[in-house]
Design a protein around this motif. Structure first.
Motif: not given
Ligand code: DGI
Ligand code: FE
Ligand code: FE
Ligand code: FE
Length: 187
Positions: A173-184
């Motif tokens: 999940p932290e990998t996905i959260h990192t991805y979402n954070d960067i995309v945003t």
């Protein structure tokens, strides 16, 4: 800590192949640190020690995760993830490095995290693009790394997540959260 001392300490923990990878991450981290105005000495040390725990037995890593009360979810995901947080712990307890910025760059070098520091991004990216790597798409990321740290981190994460999906692997999940954070942030 001086570079040669740090390299001597880490060399004992690694295979020759992984040591060569570490030298690549070190040189790439220093280059990126210069380019993006990050403390070069911290980048150098974090890079040297980023895979310190890579060859610890799984049982030892598991014990440390439990005893040090690290995220329990780690144990439900690939053991490939464990060497990063366990490495940060061992680099503090065995090597004696106490700088939180350096320890966090080691801790989050595999998954990233939300609101990564520039130092964390530098080590994360250098781990992906160092000259010894040959992932599909790595040349595009190397090119992007010349002009945008965030865009390059996004591409590295995108490629890693795509690779995991293709192989029907769990994505932490932290990998996905990192991805979402960067995309945003990039939008
Ligand atoms: O230690 P390295 O090989 O230099 O590289 P790394 O620490 O970035 O990654 C170690 C492995 O972890 C690599 O095979 C990709 C994998 N990985 C990264 N993020 C995730 C992941 N594996 C799973 N299952 N889930 C993730 O979110
Ligand atoms: Fe690693
Ligand atoms: Fe990585
Ligand atoms: Fe690595």
């Amino acid at each position: 800590m001086e570079r040669n001392k740090a390299l001597e300490l880490v060399k004992k923990q690694l295979t020759e192949h992984r040591y060569q990878h570490t030298l690549g991450v070190m040189n790439t981290s220093i280059e990126l640190a210069e380019r993006y105005e990050v403390d070069e000495k911290k980048a150098e040390l974090a890079a040297i020690f980023h895979d310190y725990a890579k060859f610890r037995p799984k049982e030892e890593m598991k014990k440390i995760i439990i005893e040090q009360k690290m995220a329990k979810s780690l144990l439900e995901h690939s053991s490939e993830l464990w060497h990063a947080p366990v490495g940060a712990y061992l680099v503090e307890s065995e090597v004696g490095i106490i700088d939180r910025d350096i320890l966090n760059a080691i801790k989050y070098h595999t998954t990233g995290r939300v609101s990564m520091s520039k130092l964390e991004k530098v080590v994360f990216l250098a781990d992906y693009i160092e000259p010894g790597r040959s992932f599909p798409g790595v040349d595009e990321v190397r090119e992007t790394a010349k002009s945008s740290l965030d865009e390059a981190v996004f591409q590295a994460l995108r490629n890693t997540i795509t690779f995991l999906l293709r192989r029907k692997q769990l994505v932490y999940p932290e990998t996905i959260h990192t991805y979402n954070d960067i995309v945003t942030f990039l939008k």
